[in-house]
Design a protein around this motif. Sequence first.
Motif, mmCIF file in Angstrom:
data_model
loop_
_atom_site.group_PDB
_atom_site.id
_atom_site.type_symbol
_atom_site.label_atom_id
_atom_site.label_comp_id
_atom_site.label_asym_id
_atom_site.label_seq_id
_atom_site.Cartn_x
_atom_site.Cartn_y
_atom_site.Cartn_z
ATOM 1 N N ARG A 48 -11.006 0.882 -6.292
ATOM 2 C CA ARG A 48 -10.015 1.877 -5.868
ATOM 3 C C ARG A 48 -10.569 3.295 -5.789
ATOM 4 O O ARG A 48 -9.823 4.238 -5.577
ATOM 5 C CB ARG A 48 -8.824 1.853 -6.823
ATOM 6 C CG ARG A 48 -8.178 0.482 -6.955
ATOM 7 C CD ARG A 48 -7.142 0.298 -5.893
ATOM 8 N NE ARG A 48 -6.685 -1.071 -5.784
ATOM 9 C CZ ARG A 48 -5.461 -1.459 -6.018
ATOM 10 N NH1 ARG A 48 -4.557 -0.606 -6.401
ATOM 11 N NH2 ARG A 48 -5.132 -2.720 -5.832
ATOM 12 N N LEU B 104 0.851 -1.186 0.000
ATOM 13 C CA LEU B 104 0.000 0.000 0.000
ATOM 14 C C LEU B 104 0.886 1.235 0.000
ATOM 15 O O LEU B 104 1.754 1.388 0.849
ATOM 16 C CB LEU B 104 -0.909 0.017 1.225
ATOM 17 C CG LEU B 104 -1.999 -1.041 1.270
ATOM 18 C CD1 LEU B 104 -2.748 -0.981 2.584
ATOM 19 C CD2 LEU B 104 -2.962 -0.861 0.116
ATOM 20 N N ASP C 261 -2.700 5.134 -1.862
ATOM 21 C CA ASP C 261 -3.661 4.061 -1.576
ATOM 22 C C ASP C 261 -4.292 4.273 -0.203
ATOM 23 O O ASP C 261 -5.510 4.154 -0.035
ATOM 24 C CB ASP C 261 -2.978 2.696 -1.594
ATOM 25 C CG ASP C 261 -2.380 2.334 -2.941
ATOM 26 O OD1 ASP C 261 -2.878 2.839 -3.974
ATOM 27 O OD2 ASP C 261 -1.413 1.552 -2.954
#
Length: 80
Positions: free
Chosen positions: A51, A7, A11
């Motif tokens: 996302r 990550l 993110d």
Amino acid sequence: MVLSNILYPEDLAILVAALDDYCRIFHIQMESDERLEAARCALIWFENGCRDPAALSERLAARRKQSPEPASTCVAGFDD
């Protein structure tokens, strides 16, 4: 929970934005079990390709409406 991917800061920003939005809308406290469970679900969905912060927030809201219990599963709700 073992994450399959790394990550990055961007993110984490997406995940935090979605989680904060969800918790603000439903008045969920920072240290609550419900927030922790929501974070777990958001991570699972994120790893599976969701996302977008708005889409993550929508999934969290839909999950809550379907089953407001903190222990409800999030894997079964993944349909992408």
